[in-house]
Design a protein around this motif. Structure first.
Motif, PDB file in Angstrom:
ATOM      1  N   ARG A  58       0.772  -0.689  -0.213  1.00  0.00           N
ATOM      2  CA  ARG A  58      -0.439  -0.393   0.125  1.00  0.00           C
ATOM      3  C   ARG A  58       0.957   1.589  -0.191  1.00  0.00           C
ATOM      4  NH1 ARG A  58      -3.385  -1.251   5.041  1.00  0.00           N
ATOM      5  NH2 ARG A  58      -0.867  -2.693   6.036  1.00  0.00           N
ATOM      6  N   THR A  59       0.601   2.791  -0.181  1.00  0.00           N
ATOM      7  CA  THR A  59       0.824   3.240  -0.588  1.00  0.00           C
ATOM      8  C   THR A  59       1.282   3.977   1.449  1.00  0.00           C
ATOM      9  OG1 THR A  59      -0.222   4.371  -2.123  1.00  0.00           O
ATOM     10  CG2 THR A  59       0.142   5.927  -0.899  1.00  0.00           C
ATOM     11  N   MET A  60       1.947   4.411   1.250  1.00  0.00           N
ATOM     12  CA  MET A  60       3.011   4.559   2.846  1.00  0.00           C
ATOM     13  C   MET A  60       2.638   6.381   3.159  1.00  0.00           C
ATOM     14  SD  MET A  60       5.775   2.192   2.968  1.00  0.00           S
ATOM     15  CE  MET A  60       5.878   1.775   1.057  1.00  0.00           C
ATOM     16  N   VAL A  61       1.798   6.445   4.112  1.00  0.00           N
ATOM     17  CA  VAL A  61       2.395   8.539   4.416  1.00  0.00           C
ATOM     18  C   VAL A  61       2.817   8.581   5.958  1.00  0.00           C
ATOM     19  CG1 VAL A  61       1.159  10.021   5.210  1.00  0.00           C
ATOM     20  CG2 VAL A  61       0.294   8.884   3.495  1.00  0.00           C
ATOM     21  N   PHE A  62       4.384   9.598   5.506  1.00  0.00           N
ATOM     22  CA  PHE A  62       5.064   9.698   6.807  1.00  0.00           C
ATOM     23  C   PHE A  62       4.567  11.048   6.992  1.00  0.00           C
ATOM     24  CE2 PHE A  62       6.927   5.988   4.701  1.00  0.00           C
ATOM     25  CZ  PHE A  62       7.202   5.266   5.631  1.00  0.00           C
ATOM     26  N   TYR A  63       5.196  10.882   8.598  1.00  0.00           N
ATOM     27  CA  TYR A  63       4.885  12.795   8.841  1.00  0.00           C
ATOM     28  C   TYR A  63       7.210  12.727   9.163  1.00  0.00           C
ATOM     29  CZ  TYR A  63       0.450  13.858   9.738  1.00  0.00           C
ATOM     30  OH  TYR A  63      -0.768  14.483   9.723  1.00  0.00           O
ATOM     31  N   GLU A  64       7.728  13.499   9.061  1.00  0.00           N
ATOM     32  CA  GLU A  64       9.118  14.010   9.477  1.00  0.00           C
ATOM     33  C   GLU A  64       9.095  15.197  10.196  1.00  0.00           C
ATOM     34  OE1 GLU A  64      10.721  13.324  11.452  1.00  0.00           O
ATOM     35  OE2 GLU A  64      11.767  11.576  10.084  1.00  0.00           O
ATOM     36  N   ALA A  65      10.062  15.759  10.546  1.00  0.00           N
ATOM     37  CA  ALA A  65      10.745  17.105  10.708  1.00  0.00           C
ATOM     38  C   ALA A  65      11.329  17.651  10.022  1.00  0.00           C
ATOM     39  CB  ALA A  65      10.945  16.690  12.863  1.00  0.00           C
ATOM     40  N   PRO A  66      11.562  19.065   9.641  1.00  0.00           N
ATOM     41  CA  PRO A  66      12.392  19.447   8.435  1.00  0.00           C
ATOM     42  C   PRO A  66      13.779  19.123   8.671  1.00  0.00           C
ATOM     43  CG  PRO A  66      11.889  21.325   9.794  1.00  0.00           C
ATOM     44  CD  PRO A  66      11.099  19.984  10.435  1.00  0.00           C
ATOM     45  N   HIS A  67      14.502  18.576  10.058  1.00  0.00           N
ATOM     46  CA  HIS A  67      15.792  18.729  10.542  1.00  0.00           C
ATOM     47  C   HIS A  67      16.215  17.166  10.106  1.00  0.00           C
ATOM     48  CE1 HIS A  67      13.350  18.285  14.796  1.00  0.00           C
ATOM     49  NE2 HIS A  67      14.645  17.699  15.346  1.00  0.00           N
ATOM     50  N   LYS A  68      15.490  15.976  10.343  1.00  0.00           N
ATOM     51  CA  LYS A  68      15.700  14.146  10.361  1.00  0.00           C
ATOM     52  C   LYS A  68      15.376  14.365   8.605  1.00  0.00           C
ATOM     53  CE  LYS A  68      13.652  14.185  15.263  1.00  0.00           C
ATOM     54  NZ  LYS A  68      12.732  13.801  15.878  1.00  0.00           N
ATOM     55  N   LEU A  69      14.547  15.537   8.131  1.00  0.00           N
ATOM     56  CA  LEU A  69      13.822  14.760   6.313  1.00  0.00           C
ATOM     57  C   LEU A  69      15.307  14.152   5.934  1.00  0.00           C
ATOM     58  CD1 LEU A  69      12.192  15.270   4.701  1.00  0.00           C
ATOM     59  CD2 LEU A  69      13.094  16.530   3.487  1.00  0.00           C
ATOM     60  N   SER A  70      16.015  14.658   5.960  1.00  0.00           N
ATOM     61  CA  SER A  70      17.284  13.794   4.866  1.00  0.00           C
ATOM     62  C   SER A  70      18.041  12.442   5.661  1.00  0.00           C
ATOM     63  CB  SER A  70      18.638  14.983   4.705  1.00  0.00           C
ATOM     64  OG  SER A  70      20.240  14.344   4.240  1.00  0.00           O
ATOM     65  N   ALA A  71      18.202  12.239   6.829  1.00  0.00           N
ATOM     66  CA  ALA A  71      18.182  10.695   7.320  1.00  0.00           C
ATOM     67  C   ALA A  71      16.882  10.025   6.797  1.00  0.00           C
ATOM     68  CB  ALA A  71      18.258  11.140   8.918  1.00  0.00           C
ATOM     69  N   THR A  72      16.057  10.305   6.898  1.00  0.00           N
ATOM     70  CA  THR A  72      14.732   9.841   7.606  1.00  0.00           C
ATOM     71  C   THR A  72      14.771   8.947   5.359  1.00  0.00           C
ATOM     72  OG1 THR A  72      13.192  10.512   8.553  1.00  0.00           O
ATOM     73  CG2 THR A  72      12.218   9.873   6.613  1.00  0.00           C
ATOM     74  N   LEU A  73      15.439   9.490   4.542  1.00  0.00           N
ATOM     75  CA  LEU A  73      14.624   9.933   3.351  1.00  0.00           C
ATOM     76  C   LEU A  73      16.511   8.635   2.619  1.00  0.00           C
ATOM     77  CD1 LEU A  73      14.728  13.410   1.745  1.00  0.00           C
ATOM     78  CD2 LEU A  73      12.466  11.608   1.587  1.00  0.00           C
ATOM     79  N   SER A  74      16.838   9.327   2.863  1.00  0.00           N
ATOM     80  CA  SER A  74      18.653   8.112   2.864  1.00  0.00           C
ATOM     81  C   SER A  74      17.987   6.187   3.785  1.00  0.00           C
ATOM     82  CB  SER A  74      19.345   8.721   3.865  1.00  0.00           C
ATOM     83  OG  SER A  74      20.025   8.025   4.277  1.00  0.00           O
ATOM     84  N   ASP A  75      17.091   6.278   4.513  1.00  0.00           N
ATOM     85  CA  ASP A  75      16.757   5.547   5.505  1.00  0.00           C
ATOM     86  C   ASP A  75      15.553   4.422   4.547  1.00  0.00           C
ATOM     87  OD1 ASP A  75      18.823   5.766   7.049  1.00  0.00           O
ATOM     88  OD2 ASP A  75      17.421   6.462   8.588  1.00  0.00           O
ATOM     89  N   LEU A  76      14.701   5.461   4.294  1.00  0.00           N
ATOM     90  CA  LEU A  76      13.825   4.481   3.624  1.00  0.00           C
ATOM     91  C   LEU A  76      14.065   4.646   1.675  1.00  0.00           C
ATOM     92  CD1 LEU A  76      11.229   7.697   3.924  1.00  0.00           C
ATOM     93  CD2 LEU A  76      10.647   4.662   4.625  1.00  0.00           C
ATOM     94  N   ALA A  77      15.056   5.013   1.671  1.00  0.00           N
ATOM     95  CA  ALA A  77      15.753   4.683   0.086  1.00  0.00           C
ATOM     96  C   ALA A  77      17.193   3.161   0.729  1.00  0.00           C
ATOM     97  CB  ALA A  77      16.970   5.600  -0.639  1.00  0.00           C
ATOM     98  N   GLN A  78      17.503   3.178   1.042  1.00  0.00           N
ATOM     99  CA  GLN A  78      17.853   1.852   1.546  1.00  0.00           C
ATOM    100  C   GLN A  78      17.231   1.271   1.874  1.00  0.00           C
ATOM    101  OE1 GLN A  78      20.852   2.793   4.816  1.00  0.00           O
ATOM    102  NE2 GLN A  78      22.136   1.311   3.632  1.00  0.00           N
ATOM    103  N   ALA A  79      16.313   0.884   2.984  1.00  0.00           N
ATOM    104  CA  ALA A  79      15.218  -0.033   3.493  1.00  0.00           C
ATOM    105  C   ALA A  79      14.003  -0.453   2.469  1.00  0.00           C
ATOM    106  CB  ALA A  79      14.464   0.015   4.118  1.00  0.00           C
ATOM    107  N   LEU A  80      13.542   0.458   0.929  1.00  0.00           N
ATOM    108  CA  LEU A  80      12.646   0.444   0.257  1.00  0.00           C
ATOM    109  C   LEU A  80      13.330  -0.362  -1.176  1.00  0.00           C
ATOM    110  CD1 LEU A  80       9.979   2.641   1.746  1.00  0.00           C
ATOM    111  CD2 LEU A  80      10.293   0.298   2.661  1.00  0.00           C
ATOM    112  N   GLY A  81      14.130   0.515  -1.612  1.00  0.00           N
ATOM    113  CA  GLY A  81      14.646   0.520  -2.824  1.00  0.00           C
ATOM    114  C   GLY A  81      14.686   2.204  -3.335  1.00  0.00           C
ATOM    115  N   GLY A  82      16.117   2.900  -3.910  1.00  0.00           N
ATOM    116  CA  GLY A  82      16.140   4.651  -4.158  1.00  0.00           C
ATOM    117  C   GLY A  82      14.858   4.285  -5.460  1.00  0.00           C
ATOM    118  N   GLU A  83      14.869   3.355  -6.190  1.00  0.00           N
ATOM    119  CA  GLU A  83      13.712   3.893  -7.600  1.00  0.00           C
ATOM    120  C   GLU A  83      12.129   4.197  -7.521  1.00  0.00           C
ATOM    121  OE1 GLU A  83      14.639   3.855 -10.353  1.00  0.00           O
ATOM    122  OE2 GLU A  83      16.176   3.586  -9.628  1.00  0.00           O
ATOM    123  N   ARG A  84      11.636   3.440  -5.940  1.00  0.00           N
ATOM    124  CA  ARG A  84      10.776   3.796  -5.613  1.00  0.00           C
ATOM    125  C   ARG A  84       9.964   5.232  -5.042  1.00  0.00           C
ATOM    126  NH1 ARG A  84       7.234   1.027  -1.083  1.00  0.00           N
ATOM    127  NH2 ARG A  84       8.888  -0.778  -1.122  1.00  0.00           N
TER     128      ARG A  84
END
Ligand code: SAM
Length: 282
Positions: A155-181
């Motif tokens: 299913r489509t996934m919706v996340f909230y994130e604070a701006p100062h944590k955005l970069s780390a979260t995007l990189s963790d998501l890319a690593q876990a779910l695949g960069g092409e997502r």
């Protein structure tokens, strides 16, 4: 008789999103429980309202919750507002609603602004089925476990994130779910600098590794592609035999069974002939 807890959504940026019902409910309530009384005072001033405010925030939910419950049980009505959006959605309102529900106090939820729905609707990703993940855990172990559990989520996934944590979260998501997502980065919704960037997780991670994110973000991430179930030609051939018994021609049976089992009709046709000892190339 016990009073009612009203959940009153407030704008996530644009004051034009204040509704008549929201203002009327704030006016009619005996008191307002607010996450940040300064934020709510501004809103009340904007509406020309004066109301007793009671502070209810993440670090006092226990005592403040009991105090609000006591007043509700004594017959007062309470409007709950949080800093922005719909109370109880990724904010402390959740605990107060649970407390009221457990004590038989009526809860009325007024529809209104909510960042997750606003983002999902504009994401361009499938909205038919989705999962709201809120903020990912900060604890490394829990975070890894949650991301691993989401890797196969369709299913489509919706996340909230604070701006100062955005970069780390995007990189963790890319690593876990695949960069092409695919991801929709929904920034500053309903505000002057509203922006929706539709890109991939890898590109988004790369962008925010270089650039400081500004404003509030909701991330809407594409679900995993459906796993190709192991096609079972044996079951498809059995189905074809059934269809043949019902009078369908071999071509019709191949097509129908192919559709049911996700197999190519030509392959089924050829397989049937082969199993029957007939070489269709002859
Ligand atoms: N209860 C709120 C709701 O109904 O959306 C959410 C509260 S949560 C503490 C705050 C998070 O919501 C932010 O970190 C951000 O991810 C998201 N958010 C709130 N307002 C937003 C906006 N205008 N644009 C984008 N995201 C927003």
């Amino acid at each position: 008789m016990a009073g009612t807890l009203y959940l009153v959504p407030t704008p996530i940026g644009n004051l034009g999103d204040i509704s008549r019902r929201m203002a009327d409910t704030l006016e009619a309530a005996d008191f307002i429980a607010a996450e940040d009384t300064r934020v709510t005072l501004k809103l009340l001033n904007h509406l020309g309202l004066k109301k007793p405010l009671f502070s209810y925030y993440r670090h006092n939910t226990q005592e403040a919750g009991e105090a609000v419950l006591e007043r509700l049980l004594a017959g007062e009505s309470c409007a709950l507002v949080t800093d922005a959006g719909t109370p109880a959605i990724s904010d402390p309102g959740e605990d107060l609603v649970a407390l009221c529900a457990a004590n038989g106090v009526a809860v009325v939820s007024i529809p209104g602004p909510c960042a997750l729905v606003t983002a999902l609707a504009a994401s361009g990703l499938p909205t038919g089925r989705f999962t709201f993940e809120g903020f990912l855990p900060m604890n490394k172990k829990n975070r890894r476990a949650q991301l691993a559990a989401l890797a196969g989520e369709g299913r489509t996934m919706v996340f909230y994130e604070a701006p100062h944590k955005l970069s780390a979260t995007l990189s963790d998501l890319a690593q876990a779910l695949g960069g092409e997502r695919r991801v929709a980065l929904c920034r500053e919704l309903t505000k002057l600098h509203e922006e929706i960037v539709r890109t991939t997780l890898a590109q988004a991670a790369e962008r925010y590794a270089r650039e400081e994110p500004r404003g509030e973000f909701v991330l809407v991430v594409e679900g995993a592609a459906p796993r190709q179930e192991e096609a079972d030609p044996g079951a498809a051939l059995e189905r074809m035999a059934e269809l043949r018994g019902q009078g369908y021609s071999l071509r019709q049976a191949s097509r129908l069974a192919g559709e049911e089992f996700g197999l190519a009709k030509n392959e089924l046709y050829a397989l049937w002939l082969k199993n029957s000892g007939i070489d269709d190339k002859k």
